[in-house]
Design a protein around this motif. Structure first.
Motif, PDB file in Angstrom:
ATOM      1  N   ALA A 370      18.501  -2.716 -12.359  1.00 49.25           N
ATOM      2  CA  ALA A 370      19.190  -1.467 -12.688  1.00 49.25           C
ATOM      3  C   ALA A 370      18.192  -0.583 -13.406  1.00 49.25           C
ATOM      4  CB  ALA A 370      20.392  -1.754 -13.573  1.00 49.25           C
ATOM      5  N   GLN A 371      18.235   0.697 -13.097  1.00 49.05           N
ATOM      6  CA  GLN A 371      17.309   1.625 -13.737  1.00 49.05           C
ATOM      7  C   GLN A 371      18.030   2.854 -14.248  1.00 49.05           C
ATOM      8  OE1 GLN A 371      14.528   2.106 -10.424  1.00 49.05           O
ATOM      9  NE2 GLN A 371      13.001   0.911 -11.533  1.00 49.05           N
ATOM     10  N   GLU A 372      17.467   3.430 -15.319  1.00 48.47           N
ATOM     11  CA  GLU A 372      17.957   4.726 -15.771  1.00 48.47           C
ATOM     12  C   GLU A 372      17.603   5.727 -14.678  1.00 48.47           C
ATOM     13  OE1 GLU A 372      19.581   5.033 -18.541  1.00 48.47           O
ATOM     14  OE2 GLU A 372      18.964   3.282 -19.734  1.00 48.47           O
ATOM     15  N   VAL A 373      18.497   6.648 -14.431  1.00 51.86           N
ATOM     16  CA  VAL A 373      18.193   7.686 -13.438  1.00 51.86           C
ATOM     17  C   VAL A 373      17.247   8.672 -14.109  1.00 51.86           C
ATOM     18  CG1 VAL A 373      19.140   9.509 -11.996  1.00 51.86           C
ATOM     19  CG2 VAL A 373      20.435   7.400 -12.351  1.00 51.86           C
ATOM     20  N   ILE A 374      16.061   8.782 -13.555  1.00 50.69           N
ATOM     21  CA  ILE A 374      15.091   9.704 -14.151  1.00 50.69           C
ATOM     22  C   ILE A 374      15.359  11.098 -13.598  1.00 50.69           C
ATOM     23  CG2 ILE A 374      12.658  10.310 -14.338  1.00 50.69           C
ATOM     24  CD1 ILE A 374      12.047   7.351 -14.066  1.00 50.69           C
ATOM     25  N   ASP A 375      15.471  12.019 -14.521  1.00 50.52           N
ATOM     26  CA  ASP A 375      15.686  13.388 -14.093  1.00 50.52           C
ATOM     27  C   ASP A 375      14.307  13.960 -13.776  1.00 50.52           C
ATOM     28  OD1 ASP A 375      16.865  15.721 -13.530  1.00 50.52           O
ATOM     29  OD2 ASP A 375      17.406  16.245 -15.603  1.00 50.52           O
ATOM     30  N   PHE A 376      13.909  13.824 -12.501  1.00 49.64           N
ATOM     31  CA  PHE A 376      12.539  14.246 -12.238  1.00 49.64           C
ATOM     32  C   PHE A 376      12.410  15.684 -11.800  1.00 49.64           C
ATOM     33  CE2 PHE A 376      12.480  12.705  -7.706  1.00 49.64           C
ATOM     34  CZ  PHE A 376      13.382  11.659  -7.750  1.00 49.64           C
ATOM     35  N   GLN A 377      11.207  16.175 -12.007  1.00 51.36           N
ATOM     36  CA  GLN A 377      10.948  17.596 -11.773  1.00 51.36           C
ATOM     37  C   GLN A 377      11.173  17.975 -10.319  1.00 51.36           C
ATOM     38  OE1 GLN A 377       7.017  18.656 -13.017  1.00 51.36           O
ATOM     39  NE2 GLN A 377       7.525  18.542 -15.193  1.00 51.36           N
ATOM     40  N   ASP A 378      11.703  19.174 -10.153  1.00 47.53           N
ATOM     41  CA  ASP A 378      11.830  19.718  -8.809  1.00 47.53           C
ATOM     42  C   ASP A 378      10.515  20.365  -8.419  1.00 47.53           C
ATOM     43  OD1 ASP A 378      14.539  19.130  -8.481  1.00 47.53           O
ATOM     44  OD2 ASP A 378      15.111  20.882  -9.673  1.00 47.53           O
ATOM     45  N   LEU A 379      10.245  20.366  -7.142  1.00 52.65           N
ATOM     46  CA  LEU A 379       9.119  21.144  -6.632  1.00 52.65           C
ATOM     47  C   LEU A 379       9.691  22.183  -5.687  1.00 52.65           C
ATOM     48  CD1 LEU A 379       6.380  18.476  -5.774  1.00 52.65           C
ATOM     49  CD2 LEU A 379       6.533  19.912  -7.802  1.00 52.65           C
ATOM     50  N   ASP A 380       9.014  23.321  -5.610  1.00 54.03           N
ATOM     51  CA  ASP A 380       9.465  24.374  -4.702  1.00 54.03           C
ATOM     52  C   ASP A 380       9.107  24.031  -3.268  1.00 54.03           C
ATOM     53  OD1 ASP A 380      10.525  25.878  -6.679  1.00 54.03           O
ATOM     54  OD2 ASP A 380       8.747  27.156  -6.946  1.00 54.03           O
ATOM     55  N   ILE A 381      10.036  24.261  -2.376  1.00 50.65           N
ATOM     56  CA  ILE A 381       9.712  24.168  -0.951  1.00 50.65           C
ATOM     57  C   ILE A 381      10.220  25.430  -0.261  1.00 50.65           C
ATOM     58  CG2 ILE A 381       9.973  21.636  -1.004  1.00 50.65           C
ATOM     59  CD1 ILE A 381      12.407  22.235   1.019  1.00 50.65           C
ATOM     60  N   VAL A 382       9.719  25.633   0.926  1.00 49.66           N
ATOM     61  CA  VAL A 382      10.183  26.790   1.697  1.00 49.66           C
ATOM     62  C   VAL A 382      11.236  26.283   2.672  1.00 49.66           C
ATOM     63  CG1 VAL A 382       9.520  28.681   3.212  1.00 49.66           C
ATOM     64  CG2 VAL A 382       7.871  27.744   1.578  1.00 49.66           C
ATOM     65  N   GLY A 385      12.626  30.379   5.107  1.00 49.46           N
ATOM     66  CA  GLY A 385      12.090  31.606   4.531  1.00 49.46           C
ATOM     67  C   GLY A 385      12.364  31.801   3.051  1.00 49.46           C
ATOM     68  N   LYS A 386      13.194  30.909   2.483  1.00 46.22           N
ATOM     69  CA  LYS A 386      13.514  31.056   1.060  1.00 46.22           C
ATOM     70  C   LYS A 386      12.868  29.922   0.268  1.00 46.22           C
ATOM     71  CE  LYS A 386      17.948  31.410   1.315  1.00 46.22           C
ATOM     72  NZ  LYS A 386      19.258  31.762   1.722  1.00 46.22           N
ATOM     73  N   ILE A 387      12.534  30.195  -0.971  1.00 47.79           N
ATOM     74  CA  ILE A 387      11.957  29.149  -1.810  1.00 47.79           C
ATOM     75  C   ILE A 387      13.069  28.462  -2.586  1.00 47.79           C
ATOM     76  CG2 ILE A 387      10.402  28.691  -3.751  1.00 47.79           C
ATOM     77  CD1 ILE A 387       8.423  30.317  -2.406  1.00 47.79           C
ATOM     78  N   VAL A 388      13.199  27.157  -2.385  1.00 46.17           N
ATOM     79  CA  VAL A 388      14.274  26.402  -3.049  1.00 46.17           C
ATOM     80  C   VAL A 388      13.687  25.135  -3.688  1.00 46.17           C
ATOM     81  CG1 VAL A 388      16.129  27.219  -1.556  1.00 46.17           C
ATOM     82  CG2 VAL A 388      14.803  25.207  -0.888  1.00 46.17           C
ATOM     83  N   PRO A 389      14.333  24.635  -4.747  1.00 48.98           N
ATOM     84  CA  PRO A 389      13.820  23.419  -5.403  1.00 48.98           C
ATOM     85  C   PRO A 389      14.322  22.145  -4.721  1.00 48.98           C
ATOM     86  CG  PRO A 389      15.664  24.307  -6.641  1.00 48.98           C
ATOM     87  CD  PRO A 389      15.496  25.190  -5.440  1.00 48.98           C
TER      88      PRO A 389
END
Lengths: 439, 346
Positions: A370-382, A385-389
């Motif tokens: 069992a693991q703590e859910v790590i709130d990991f960083q979002d990265l931007d993707i296209v 045509g829109k930039i979303v995390p």
């Protein structure tokens, strides 16, 4: 940001990738589907200092894992000294008794390691899992970088980033380092394997022959490659991209049609190097993961540079207690599963599912972590045509010749959907190039 | 000194063009036995490689490339039995693997509930010597009579039908007891009356209780198994698991050894499956070794007795598959039949 310039090239690059056959095969309901592995043009950028720290931590980890494998298949000192309970060794599906007492060339077990990490919102990198069997993925950032350089050459002249095109050269060095005399081949299960593109690409880039099992033959404790004109030439190193259980039908699964009968005996006698060594699964087991920081202290007498995600082993009574008390905020993983399967989030279960799962957990505590859910960083993707995390992880590659070497790039994978934490390519995500800045 | 011979012949309906083989029929050398002389032959003649597997079992392997409809191999030689107590000190690092259930020795519901009914304490729990004590009088009663019906010897034929024929000529060595066998049995009745120094507890022995207790449990389990599981040839095959054999309600030496190994591991006693030869004529035999007081002590559950001088050990492993006398891989061939003959004499 200058890397944004890529966005306008994205379609062109994806078109080229498709033409080069950069695909990922997925088996779903027993049907093989090949799909494009979507490339996102915005690279993940890692600062020089930040990567230097990752590099130190990854080298340390892979070194310790190698010591562990060497120890487990011989003296088992780490078990004798009570650092790791026996239950996590012999009952592991990755432990292969057939490998007892067999020492791979130069004591190297994991020639190519793929270590998965995520960066938390707190800026801390966490190790998610180690892949020491047949980790795939290096070819994707290799070819993506190559195509990006072609579409925007001037940009790469301005950007101060580490060149990642040396992977093939480094891999070749690893192969030559353990070669027992003869050709170097890359053994593929064939055209219908999920990573076939990678097998052929790495063969082309390293100058190794790409072969299937039927082109190799073990005879008189030597391994030979049968060329198309029928001549037999000795093989000294096999970068095998088929899993342990299919490698040798005379030692492992008898029904394997893709393996080579008696190749394991050639390996046992030291007349061929198998990369990676068979039996590595005992070290990248999700249960053993818990013990890697202890391994680092035990074998290297050092503190781990990189942290594991906080992990609990229901095998231990106090951990079980913790897991039951904090069930809803944990992610539970079946140690026998891979590729993003067998992963469940405590808070996503219905009351009934939860009760069933807890019952299973109590019956088979060894089977789960069992693991703590790590709130990991979002990265931007296209996305259209829109930039979303999107959630993303990083697979770093560590090659082992006389000492471990971390490839100054890596495969960044992102999830397909906004709310998904699972980034495995077998679950339909995409990938990015990983830039390591050189200054 | 014992003289042994082992021969296996496989006949194919259609000629086989290519056949890989790994043969494990050469006696091991250890504290208990030494190989004095060995002749090995194979037909059709081919180049063979020699080595040892991960368990230290000797193996001969290679590939037949000449089309053939008959494959024969034969080993013959002399073995000196060095120690009648037949025990081997266990190396710590080689014990753990024999503690976990594996392959054909994984208990299912049948064996689990039977094991529970035996009242043996689980590993780690304190075990009173009374637990195994209660079985002893029964074991004594059964010993003599049951053995007379035992026909021994099972190998791992690829074709079960052929086995019947091969086995019909099999009469096993249990009717020719050596002087030593008798004393072994007598020792068995006593359970923990061991002539050996069990005081030296090995590092591998991390469970509660002394080796003497474990020996008693081994004896008790062997007696119970022998009493409740009849020897019936033809019910099981080489691929039958311990659990399957138990639910079929009878079997041969491989099944006794599988079930016994499974039970011992359930009791927390590391155990290994042994393939070997036994005095007399017939086929190969199977028994088991259990870790008692840091030593591997052999027991023969088919005959309900500790192993004596008339046994030659060929190989051991977690189950029969680890030390199979012949593992082959061939294309075509069609139906096959197998003729096995083995003999051990003084």
């Amino acid at each position: 940001m200058e890397e944004m310039d890529f966005v306008k090239h994205a379609d062109k690059i994806n078109e080229l990738l498709a033409r080069y056959g950069v695909k990922f095969g997925i088996y779903k309901n027993n049907v093989f589907n090949e799909q494009l592995f979507p490339f996102d043009p915005i690279p993940r950028v890692i600062e020089r200092g930040e990567f230097a720290r990752l590099e130190r931590g990854l080298k340390q980890r892979v070194l310790a894992l190698n010591y562990f494998l060497k120890d487990i298949y011989s003296k088992k000192q780490i078990v004798k000294d009570g650092v790791i309970p026996e239950d996590f060794i012999f009952a592991s599906s990755g432990y292969l008794a057939e490998c007892e007492g067999v020492m791979p060339a130069k004591g190297i077990y994991s020639h190519i390691s793929g270590i998965d990490l995520v960066k938390g919102k707190d800026g801390v990198w966490y190790i998610l899992e180690d892949n020491l069997r047949v980790p795939s993925g290096a070819s994707y950032p290799m070819i993506a970088r190559e195509l990006c350089r072609r579409s925007a050459p001037d940009l790469f002249q301005k950007a101060s980033l580490e060149d990642n095109r040396n992977y093939a050269g480094q891999l070749r060095r690893v192969m030559d380092h353990v070669n027992a005399g003869g050709h170097t081949v890359i053994l593929t299960p064939g055209r219908y394997n999920a990573a076939y593109f990678e097998h052929s690409y790495l063969a082309e880039q390293t100058g190794a022959h790409l072969v299937t099992g039927s082109e190799l033959i073990a005879e008189n404790d030597r391994l030979y490659y049968i060329s198309s004109n029928g001549t037999k030439e000795q093989v000294g190193a096999v970068y095998r991209r088929i899993s342990d259980e299919y490698l040798d039908p005379m030692t492992f699964k008898a029904e394997s049609l893709i393996g080579i009968p008696h190749i394991f005996e050639v390996f046992r006698k030291g007349n061929v190097a198998l990369m990676n060594a068979p039996g590595n699964g005992v070290a990248d087991d999700k249960g053993i993961y818990y013990f890697v920081p202890r391994m680092i202290r035990y074998y290297l007498d050092e503190e781990p540079v990189l942290s594991n995600a906080p992990t609990y082993l229901p095998f231990y009574r106090e951990d079980m207690q913790y897991v039951l008390e904090h069930f809803d905020r944990l992610v539970l993983k079946d140690v026998a599963e891979a590729g993003g399967y067998g992963v469940v989030f405590g808070d996503s279960m219905t009351k009934e599912q939860k009760a069933d799962f807890i019952g299973l957990l109590k019956r088979e505590p060894r089977r789960f972590i069992a693991q703590e859910v790590i709130d990991f960083q979002d990265l931007d993707i296209v996305d259209q045509g829109k930039i979303v995390p999107r959630k993303a992880d990083l697979r770093a590659f560590v090659l082992m010749a006389d000492e471990p070497l971390v490839w100054k790039s890596g495969l960044t994978r992102f999830s397909r959907n906004t709310d998904s934490f699972i980034v495995n390519s077998s679950q339909g995500g995409g990938f990015k190039d990983t830039w390591v800045l050189s200054q | 000194m014992l003289h042994f011979s082992y021969r296996m012949e496989i006949r194919y309906e259609n000629p086989v063009g290519r056949c890989y083989f790994t043969i494990k029929c050469i006696p091991r050398e250890d504290a208990r036995q030494r190989l004095l002389d060995l002749k090995f032959s194979i037909s059709p003649e081919t180049t063979c490689c020699f080595g040892a597997d991960a368990f230290g079992n000797r193996q001969i392997y290679g590939c037949e490339t000449i089309p053939h409809d008959r494959f024969v191999f034969q080993a013959e030689g002399d073995v000196e039995i060095l120690r009648t107590d037949y025990e081997e000190k266990a190396a710590w690092e080689n014990v753990g693997i024999f503690r976990v259930s594996h392959g054909k020795c994984v208990p299912g519901p049948g064996l689990t509930s039977w094991y529970r009914s035996l009242g043996i304490a689980a590993p780690g729990e304190a075990r009173s010597s009374g637990v195994c004590g209660q079985d002893r009088p029964l074991g004594v009663a059964v010993l003599g009579e049951a053995r007379s019906s035992v026909v021994c010897g099972q190998d791992r034929p690829l074709d079960i039908a052929a086995l019947g024929e091969a086995r019909s000529s099999v009469v096993c060595g249990q009717d020719r007891p050596l002087g030593i066998a008798a004393s072994g049995e007598a020792r068995g009745f006593e359970g923990q009356d061991r002539p050996l120094g069990f005081a030296d507890s090995a590092p591998g022995e991390d469970r509660g209780g002394s080796g003497g207790d474990d020996y008693g449990i081994c004896m008790a389990l062997m007696h119970r198994l022998h009493r409740e599981f009849p020897y019936i040839p033809g019910k099981t095959s080489v691929s039958t698991t311990a659990e399957e054999a138990w639910s079929l309600g009878g079997g041969v030496c491989q099944d006794y050894a599988h079930i016994y190994v499974t039970l011992l591991r359930m009791a927390g006693i590391p155990a290994r499956y042994v393939c070997g030869l036994i005095i007399g004529e017939g086929a190969s035999h199977a028994w088991a070794e259990a870790l008692c007081g840091g030593r591997w002590v052999p027991f023969d559950p088919t005959h309900d007795r500790p192993v004596t001088e008339g046994y030659i050990k060929l190989g051991h492993g977690r189950d029969a598959a680890d030390c199979a006398i012949n593992r082959g891989l061939m294309w075509n061939g069609g139906a096959q039949s197998q003729i096995i003959s083995a003999s051990v004499e003084q």
